[in-house]
Scaffold this active site. Structure first.
Site, PDB file in Angstrom:
ATOM      1  N   ARG A 123     -25.489  -3.580   7.796  1.00 49.00           N
ATOM      2  CA  ARG A 123     -25.080  -4.947   7.509  1.00 49.00           C
ATOM      3  C   ARG A 123     -25.373  -5.902   8.664  1.00 49.00           C
ATOM      4  O   ARG A 123     -25.344  -7.104   8.497  1.00 49.00           O
ATOM      5  CB  ARG A 123     -23.573  -4.987   7.212  1.00 49.00           C
ATOM      6  CG  ARG A 123     -23.151  -4.128   6.054  1.00 49.00           C
ATOM      7  CD  ARG A 123     -21.712  -4.381   5.665  1.00 49.00           C
ATOM      8  NE  ARG A 123     -21.662  -4.808   4.274  1.00 49.00           N
ATOM      9  CZ  ARG A 123     -20.595  -5.324   3.694  1.00 49.00           C
ATOM     10  NH1 ARG A 123     -19.502  -5.523   4.387  1.00 49.00           N
ATOM     11  NH2 ARG A 123     -20.624  -5.670   2.436  1.00 49.00           N
ATOM     12  N   GLU A 181     -19.205  -6.781  10.582  1.00 49.21           N
ATOM     13  CA  GLU A 181     -20.179  -6.042  11.377  1.00 49.21           C
ATOM     14  C   GLU A 181     -21.173  -6.958  12.085  1.00 49.21           C
ATOM     15  O   GLU A 181     -21.568  -6.693  13.226  1.00 49.21           O
ATOM     16  CB  GLU A 181     -20.925  -5.043  10.487  1.00 49.21           C
ATOM     17  CG  GLU A 181     -20.067  -3.906   9.952  1.00 49.21           C
ATOM     18  CD  GLU A 181     -19.319  -4.258   8.677  1.00 49.21           C
ATOM     19  OE1 GLU A 181     -18.569  -3.398   8.171  1.00 49.21           O
ATOM     20  OE2 GLU A 181     -19.467  -5.403   8.191  1.00 49.21           O
ATOM     21  N   LYS A 189       0.843  -1.182   0.000  1.00 50.89           N
ATOM     22  CA  LYS A 189       0.000   0.000   0.000  1.00 50.89           C
ATOM     23  C   LYS A 189       0.886   1.242   0.000  1.00 50.89           C
ATOM     24  O   LYS A 189       1.820   1.347   0.784  1.00 50.89           O
ATOM     25  CB  LYS A 189      -0.914  -0.013   1.225  1.00 50.89           C
ATOM     26  CG  LYS A 189      -2.178   0.810   1.063  1.00 50.89           C
ATOM     27  CD  LYS A 189      -3.162   0.537   2.185  1.00 50.89           C
ATOM     28  CE  LYS A 189      -4.479   1.262   1.939  1.00 50.89           C
ATOM     29  NZ  LYS A 189      -5.458   1.045   3.012  1.00 50.89           N
TER      30      LYS A 189
END
Length: 619
Positions: A392, A364, A279
């Site tokens: 969710r 979640e 990244k």
């Protein structure tokens, strides 16, 4: 700077006309353009730098848009947008009327699936692949998913289904050891430790040292090492799902990526390619701090992102400080986040109370049920979660928390419109989907200090509670250090006027007060959506000609609907105007502009209330 190769690539078809030896210079130009573009416009950054070579390789090998590329989350989609005809619009990224920060089907035929939430790519691509088979269409379908998104149950459900169906699908795992916060959990640890574990390394080093002078045996142990590597590599996991596993390979090495993808494109059935990327690749500051450079505001590339001291604390910071202060008073408090440590303001809490901090990864549903289990044992869990992500876990919210009336506090960040991230991240529905749940209490702070005191109040209640607060800062009300419990189900009149009563919820109190000055209207800070202050509603209805409810939530089923229900139950007939978010998805752009477009700024509230009052006065 000049971009001689990139200037020739307007669509992937142009890219496929290049020689393979031109792809590395193209990657350098694309990365430089990203740095130049995003440093001016802002947006997601480190993840896009890490996906440059992978994006080039995918569009070079696959016949897009006929072949389908499905990106997960979309944080890494900027190189894809640049190579698919949108380079000239990159300066409009995340601005009103400009490019969306995520893939969007209405924007381009190359954006095959709209994303923003994680872990959807495998299921969507599998669905496309099966549809192609049923329709007799010849195309390849590719899901590109990050290692952070692989922690969600949806991803494994899709793998299980696609492997069982022998779906003609390629899954590319872009493993950069990051989501937004650093990845956590058993799956990430499994990937990280496979080839770095002491057992494997000890076997490798000891064998090499002992047998290095015995060439035939040294060759034998090398082969044994490869065999052991096969036994313990990720292939064991993914091949159990029915996928043919390849990797891990260097996701920045085009000389490896291109032929590997070409080979996989020729295969049928479920294929899994594991690539390792970095990244922030190519920009040292982002490589060194990928969390800081995950999403950026405009900056100077030579100097990097400057740390700016905030003039006033954000609601996120207020929550984070309250959590630490409350934890110091109550050892039962537990902080839980689904992979949003920085975004939800939990960095200080993790540092101060590491034994009571739980990052469960992008999961979640598990976060909510995990909190419910803790509450069953007498602890006081606080789930820090964005409004859009709580969607969710709706079943778990109802079945595992509310049905059992467990004292779990949901600190709901990003309630209402969120600006540049657009409709996938907007918290437009939480009032509507929370207030219909039995046992649930829902609070909406009007300012910073009220947010702090509401969190304290909700924490004291022996039931499921939710405090919803917006992104960014509030009106600038000073914070009281001491905690004060607010009366449950009681609002307050902030301004006394006549004829028109504005019943404002949360972030809409400030613009309602401004509108009321021009209207000479009464303004009530309702504070509670549930339990609603019915006594105050009936009092305002008795003393005023019309009522106006204002909320930064969908009008349908929202707080205004609760007011009308209360009037109806009491047999009171009164004209009520409901102002809130319209029955459509509000696009991305500057938050103030979007609120004005929805009629939720002071001018919009004043105009709507005045017109409604005049209409009802005539009749």
């Amino acid at each position: 700077m000049p971009f001689p190769l990139l200037d020739t690539v307007h669509l992937p078809a142009d890219l496929r006309r290049l020689n393979e030896n031109q792809l590395k210079p193209l990657a350098q130009e694309l990365r430089a353009f990203l740095l130049e573009s995003v440093s001016q416009s802002g947006g997601h950054f480190a993840s896009n730098l890490g996906a440059v070579e992978l994006t080039i390789a995918l569009h070079y090998v696959f016949d897009t848009p006929n072949d389908r590329l499905v990106w997960d989350v979309g944080h890494q989609s900027y190189p894809h947008k640049i190579l698919t005809g949108r380079r000239a619009q990159m300066h409009t990224m995340r601005k009103y009327g400009g490019l969306a920060g995520f893939p969007k089907r209405e924007e381009s035929e190359y954006d095959t699936f709209a994303v923003g939430h994680s872990s959807t790519s495998i299921g969507a691509a599998a669905g496309m692949a099966e549809a192609s088979k049923l329709l007799g269409q010849q195309r390849k379908c590719v899901a590109i998913i990050g290692d952070g998104a692989m922690t969600a149950g949806m991803a494994f459900e899709a793998l299980n289904n696609a492997g069982n169906k022998e779906t003609d699908l390629l899954v590319v795992l872009n493993d950069n050891e990051m989501s937004i916060s650093p990845n956590v959990g058993a799956f990430n640890s499994y990937l990280a430790r496979l080839l770095s574990g002491k057992f494997y390394q000890g076997f490798r080093n000891t064998g090499s040292r002992v047998l290095e002078n015995v060439p035939p045996l040294h060759e034998l142990i090398r082969r044994g090492e490869e065999h052991m590597k096969g036994l313990i590599s990720p292939s064991t996991l993914f091949e159990e799902f029915g996928f043919h596993y390849v990797g891990p390979i260097d996701g920045h090495d085009l000389d490896t990526l291109i032929p590997t993808l070409q080979n996989l494109r020729s295969l049928s059935g479920p294929q899994f390619l594991h690539v390792v990327t970095k990244k922030g690749q190519g920009y040292k500051l982002a490589e060194g701090d990928p969390v800081k450079y995950h999403a950026v505001t405009p900056f100077t590339p030579a100097d990097g992102m400057a740390s700016k001291a905030a003039s006033k604390p954000s609601y996120t910071q207020i929550f984070g400080d309250w959590l630490c202060d409350m934890a110091a008073q109550d050892s039962r408090l537990i902080g839980i986040t689904p992979a949003m440590r920085e975004g939800s303001g939990l960095v200080r809490f993790e540092q101060s109370f590491p034994d009571r901090y739980y990052d469960v990864g992008i999961a979640e549903q598990h976060a909510v049920t995990f909190a419910a289990g803790m509450a069953c044992e007498g602890l006081k869990p606080v789930v820090a979660i964005y409004s859009t992500f709580l969607q969710r876990a709706y079943d778990q919210l109802i079945h595992d928390v509310a049905l059992q009336n467990l004292p779990v506090l949901f600190a709901i960040d990003r309630a209402g419109l969120v600006g540049a991230d657009g409709p996938t991240h907007a918290g437009s529905f939480d009032i509507s989907y929370l207030r219909c749940i039995p046992n649930m209490a829902v609070l909406c702070p009007a300012d910073e200090n009220e947010c702090r005191q509401m969190l304290y109040t909700a924490y004291q209640m022996d039931q499921p509670t939710a405090v919803r607060y917006p992104r960014g800062t509030g009106p600038g009300v000073p914070l009281a250090e001491a905690f004060t419990a607010l009366p449950v189900g009681r609002g307050e009149v902030r301004r006394q006027g006549r004829r028109i009563a504005i019943l404002a919820f949360g972030s809409m109190v400030a613009p309602s007060l401004a509108a009321a000055e021009a209207l000479d209207a009464t303004v009530a800070n309702m504070r509670w959506v549930k339990p609603l202050d019915v006594e105050l509603v009936l009092q305002l209805a008795a003393d005023h000609d019309v009522l106006v409810t204002v909320e930064e939530n969908a009008v349908m089923g929202g707080a205004g609907s609760a007011v009308i229900e209360a009037l109806h139950a009491a047999g009171v007939l009164k004209p009520v105007l409901q102002l809130g978010l319209p029955d459509r998805y509000v696009d991305h752009g500057d938050p103030a502009l979007l609120l004005a477009e929805c009629g939720l700024d002071a001018a919009g509230i004043e105009a709507a209330a005045r017109a409604f009052d005049q209409k009802n006065t005539r009749h």
